[in-house]
Design an enzyme around this catalytic site. Structure first.
Site, PDB file in Angstrom:
ATOM      1  N   ASP A  61      -0.185   5.189   0.912  1.00 24.37           N
ATOM      2  CA  ASP A  61      -0.460   6.157   1.979  1.00 24.37           C
ATOM      3  C   ASP A  61      -0.608   5.460   3.321  1.00 24.37           C
ATOM      4  OD1 ASP A  61      -1.455   8.876   0.370  1.00 24.37           O
ATOM      5  OD2 ASP A  61      -1.873   7.018  -0.700  1.00 24.37           O
TER       6      ASP A  61
ATOM      7  N   ASP B 156       0.861  -1.164   0.000  1.00 26.39           N
ATOM      8  CA  ASP B 156       0.000   0.000   0.000  1.00 26.39           C
ATOM      9  C   ASP B 156       0.907   1.227   0.000  1.00 26.39           C
ATOM     10  OD1 ASP B 156      -2.420   1.624   0.538  1.00 26.39           O
ATOM     11  OD2 ASP B 156      -1.530   1.835   2.532  1.00 26.39           O
TER      12      ASP B 156
END
Length: 223
Positions: A21, A19
């Protein structure tokens, strides 16, 4: 083929999918600035960085929707507010965004072992390359997918499965690394091993409660 890894979570893994953020980067300062810029343009009160930190993770449209709800705006204003947010974010997507401690060490070590790496984020695709290039992270990833790349996004497993298929790696040989319950759920549903970090954005909940296979305090533990 990657050499033997130092962390048990990497045993048998050929592809690590991250991922963005809250996992690799702290982007909240720039996201909050764009949200508040959009609200100002609409003559609405600002919400501030602390609130935005709890709202990140489901894509930009949901972020803006939460901001509008917080200030009591009408639901019909979402399209205009989202367009304004994108305008402000496009102007400065990487002004205050920073890479979390330990991330560069982990990516460099994985690359040195020959590990393939990908990125699956709910952030709009248009912002991924500028941010990765600004932070000198782009060269680590074989493929990146934004939240608008497919018809579904995390926690749906489709983006993870698409990336694994594109790179010809079986899901059982993939590791999903994220900071939220959506990452853990997407990884589990895709048949990936899951690893979570506790410092990111998970709507105020401990990510360990989502049941990832492994939790590490810092990605430096993968070195």
């Amino acid at each position: 083929m990657p050499s033997s890894a130092t962390h048990p979570a990497l045993e048998g893994i050929r592809l690590v999918v991250f991922d963005l953020d809250g996992t690799l980067i702290d982007s909240v300062p720039d996201l909050a600035a764009a949200v508040d810029g959009a609200l100002r343009d609409m003559m609405l009160p600002e919400v501030g960085e602390a609130a935005v930190r709890d709202w990140v993770g489901n894509g930009s449209r949901k972020l803006v929707e939460r901001a509008l709800q917080a200030v009591g705006a009408r639901g019909g204003e979402l399209d205009a507010a989202h367009d304004l947010f994108l305008h402000h974010y496009r102007l400065a997507p990487c002004r205050a965004t920073q890479v979390y401690p330990g991330v560069r060490d982990a990516l460099e070590a994985l690359a040195a072992r020959g590990m393939r790496m990908g990125l699956v984020t709910n952030k709009p695709t248009a912002f991924i390359a500028p941010i990765l290039e600004c932070l000198d992270l782009a060269h680590y990833f074989s493929l990146t997918l934004g939240g608008d790349a497919l018809s579904t996004r995390k926690p749906d497993p489709a983006p993870l499965l698409h990336l694994a298929a594109h790179l010809d790696v079986a899901p059982s040989a993939c590791l999903m690394v994220g900071d939220s319950r959506h990452d853990v759920e997407a990884g589990r549903r895709a048949g990936f091993r899951t690893l979570a970090v506790p410092y990111g954005y998970n709507h105020g909940e401990p990510v360990a409660a989502s049941g990832p296979d492994v939790v590490v305090e810092s990605l430096r533990e993968l070195v």
